[in-house]
Each structure stands twice: as C-alpha cells, then as structure tokens.
Design a protein around this motif. Sequence first.
Motif, PDB file in Angstrom:
ATOM      1  N   LEU A 321      11.254   8.498  29.662  1.00 10.39           N
ATOM      2  CA  LEU A 321      10.811   7.940  30.944  1.00 10.39           C
ATOM      3  C   LEU A 321       9.853   6.771  30.740  1.00 10.39           C
ATOM      4  N   LYS A 322       8.959   6.899  29.774  1.00 14.21           N
ATOM      5  CA  LYS A 322       7.986   5.839  29.516  1.00 14.21           C
ATOM      6  C   LYS A 322       8.694   4.554  29.090  1.00 14.21           C
ATOM      7  N   THR A 323       9.726   4.685  28.262  1.00 12.75           N
ATOM      8  CA  THR A 323      10.479   3.508  27.810  1.00 12.75           C
ATOM      9  C   THR A 323      11.193   2.845  28.981  1.00 12.75           C
ATOM     10  N   HIS A 324      11.823   3.653  29.831  1.00 13.98           N
ATOM     11  CA  HIS A 324      12.523   3.108  30.991  1.00 13.98           C
ATOM     12  C   HIS A 324      11.552   2.445  31.965  1.00 13.98           C
ATOM     13  N   HIS A 325      10.391   3.049  32.140  1.00 11.94           N
ATOM     14  CA  HIS A 325       9.417   2.453  33.058  1.00 11.94           C
ATOM     15  C   HIS A 325       8.926   1.108  32.521  1.00 11.94           C
ATOM     16  N   ALA A 326       8.734   1.020  31.220  1.00 17.13           N
ATOM     17  CA  ALA A 326       8.309  -0.246  30.622  1.00 17.13           C
ATOM     18  C   ALA A 326       9.366  -1.324  30.848  1.00 17.13           C
ATOM     19  N   GLU A 327      10.648  -0.967  30.708  1.00 15.93           N
ATOM     20  CA  GLU A 327      11.730  -1.922  30.960  1.00 15.93           C
ATOM     21  C   GLU A 327      11.756  -2.335  32.431  1.00 15.93           C
ATOM     22  N   PHE A 328      11.537  -1.370  33.315  1.00 18.20           N
ATOM     23  CA  PHE A 328      11.493  -1.661  34.755  1.00 18.20           C
ATOM     24  C   PHE A 328      10.381  -2.658  35.060  1.00 18.20           C
ATOM     25  N   CYS A 329       9.214  -2.449  34.502  1.00 19.61           N
ATOM     26  CA  CYS A 329       8.072  -3.328  34.768  1.00 19.61           C
ATOM     27  C   CYS A 329       8.297  -4.730  34.210  1.00 19.61           C
ATOM     28  N   ARG A 330       9.001  -4.841  33.104  1.00 15.08           N
ATOM     29  CA  ARG A 330       9.229  -6.153  32.491  1.00 15.08           C
ATOM     30  C   ARG A 330      10.003  -7.086  33.426  1.00 15.08           C
ATOM     31  N   VAL A 331      10.826  -6.509  34.284  1.00 17.21           N
ATOM     32  CA  VAL A 331      11.597  -7.327  35.223  1.00 17.21           C
ATOM     33  C   VAL A 331      10.666  -8.179  36.084  1.00 17.21           C
ATOM     34  N   PHE A 332       9.525  -7.619  36.438  1.00 11.32           N
ATOM     35  CA  PHE A 332       8.639  -8.278  37.407  1.00 11.32           C
ATOM     36  C   PHE A 332       7.434  -8.951  36.762  1.00 11.32           C
ATOM     37  N   GLN A 333       7.312  -8.829  35.460  1.00  8.17           N
ATOM     38  CA  GLN A 333       6.136  -9.398  34.797  1.00  8.17           C
ATOM     39  C   GLN A 333       6.453 -10.614  33.942  1.00  8.17           C
ATOM     40  N   ARG A 334       7.747 -10.883  33.695  1.00 13.61           N
ATOM     41  CA  ARG A 334       8.118 -12.012  32.842  1.00 13.61           C
ATOM     42  C   ARG A 334       9.293 -12.764  33.459  1.00 13.61           C
ATOM     43  N   LYS A 335       9.146 -14.037  33.683  1.00 10.37           N
ATOM     44  CA  LYS A 335      10.231 -14.824  34.235  1.00 10.37           C
ATOM     45  C   LYS A 335      11.323 -15.070  33.210  1.00 10.37           C
ATOM     46  N   ASN A 336      10.996 -14.937  31.918  1.00  9.04           N
ATOM     47  CA  ASN A 336      12.005 -15.174  30.880  1.00  9.04           C
ATOM     48  C   ASN A 336      12.641 -13.872  30.417  1.00  9.04           C
TER      49      ASN A 336
END
Length: 342
Positions: A321-336
């Motif tokens: 779950l922690k890995t998936h949440h980190a991937e989810f957050c990356r969508v909104f924290q990095r434009k690249n």
Amino acid sequence: MDITDNLTTLQFENALSNQQRELLYLRKEAHAIVTTIIAHCSALAIQLAAISKDVFNSKFRRKAIDRVTSTSDIGNIFKIGIIGCGRLGTQILNSLLKFASLPNDAIHVSTRRPEQLAWASQKGVNVYFDNVKLVKNCQLIILCCLPSNINDVVHYVKRNIPSSHLIFSFVAGYPAEMVGTLIGTNNVIKPEFAFRKGVDWNVQCSPIDSLERKSTLNKISVFGTNRGDCPVHLHESIFDFSVLYIINFCIESGSSINTINEILQSNVFFENDSFRAEEIYENYSKIKLPENCTQFEKPINISQLRPAATIFEKLESNKLLKTHHAEFCRVFQRKNYWNEMT
C-alpha cells in the motif's frame, strides 16, 4: 495570505440561518468527492497509458524502431474521452490537463455546447459534440452526463463502443451493471462512496489546487494513510476493478497469460510474485483454467460484479500500500512524471 481569513462577517457561513448551518456538511462532502474523483481519474489515466504502451510494445519485441517511447507517441495509441462537460466534467478536464502529463490532443470532450470550451480547444483539446466519434477513438471514456441525458447517450453509442474500451461512470442513479447493460459492454467501473459526518475538511482551496497538498492526498487516496480524515470514503474495489480491466484490455489485445503477468508485475504489483493473473482471473470470472493454459478464454464482465477488494486486501498483507500511495502522490507532485515513467 488572505487578509479576510479571520473576518467572520465575510465568511460564507455568516449569512446562513441556524437551520441552513446544519447542512454545511454537504458542502464538505461535495468538495471532497469532487477532489477524490478528479484525483483518481488522473492517476488512472496515467496508469492505463503506461499499460497501453507496454501492450503495444509487446507486439513489437523484435522491432525496436516500432516501439512507443515518447509522450507524443503515447498520445497516438491512448486517448481519454469525457462525455458531458458540466461542473464535474470540467473539473476532470482541468485535472487531466494539469496532472496527466499526456499531450493535450490526446484528450477528447463531447459536449452539447462545445463553444463554451473554446479555452480548451485553444490548448489543443479535441472538443466537439459527437459521442460516437469519442467512444470509437478513446480507450478511457469518462461518463459525466446528467441522468436525464443517459438514454440519448446510450442510443447512439451502444453499438459503436469497442469491447476493449473502459467506461468510468459518474452518472448519478445508474449503477455500473445498468450502464453496462444499456451500452452493451463488460468494462464499466463506477466508484462507490461512503460518507462520514463530523469530519473537518478545507473547502476554501479549489479541488485542483488541493491535489498539490500532501495532506489532502493522504486523505483521498485509496491507499492513503489518513483516509479516516476525509468526509468521503472511496471503496477499495476501485483498485480491484482497475486490475480486472487491465487484464481484459490485454485479453482483447491478444496478449498471452505470460505477457499479462509481465505487464501486471511491472505496472501494478512491482515484481511481487504473490500476484498472478491466473489466480485473479479464476477468482473473478469463476472459470477454472485448464493446465498449461496460455490464453484466457474471454474477458471478465466487470460491470456485473459486486464491489469487492480481494486484490486490494492482498496488497495490504504484502505491504504494498505504501508503494502504491507513493506512486499515486507522484502524479500530482511532478510535472515530468510521464517522462520518468517512459
């Protein structure tokens, strides 16, 4: 800094009667549900674009020159469509433009008033009023029309939607099973929500801007650590149904079971061998696979399934779950984000 923050006379609540104040929780719920919807639409779009890339490239293993690598190439094989662009549809469109990291011309919108979206057309978005054109060309179809318009939409698209395309439905009062039956497709996902009263929620920040706050993502993500602090609870079945659609998409593309497992491992399960496509398929389709089976017999009818979180629960037990949440957050924290993925 907003100098009016502490001026109670200028606050929205000041003009309400005591009876009206009792309904303020609805404002929080509405804001939270829109924020949750647009976030998961953007995250799903990025994931399905990555899946489309891998499925496409698996057909050209010996032809490196034909491989999809750039963002513009991905826009040629994966397109997102929105049917109905009222308040929710417009919020989803803005979220996709800001966070999905795909070419703007990979986004299509079909609306009765395309002239009202001239600003989106100027950014390269394909805006028109032609539902048939949209469902034929877009792999991910976000259905945001009013319940009163669903019969008109169904009348034109029910014989034209390819079996490999996904409908992500937000039509109030129409469960996934009904939408699937009306349109004639197996691939319909409708998120299920539960509501919590008495939970504090910031409605001063727009839903789009809220997604840039880590604290908000922790509350709205289906994998989030503070989900109890959100007025709405997104049912975990959204993850299971997304995985099932990925399997269906691969089946429709002619992928072997081995290829499907490779795609799931690289994009969903992060090389955790506890998850096998065969087990997932048998569990949800209720079809017993023969020994040494290399291809799944037929897609799973997702729209007929009751909400379940079997795969999600296994994620939790395997500490993913922690890995998936980190991937989810990356969508909104990095434009690249997409450049990193490809």
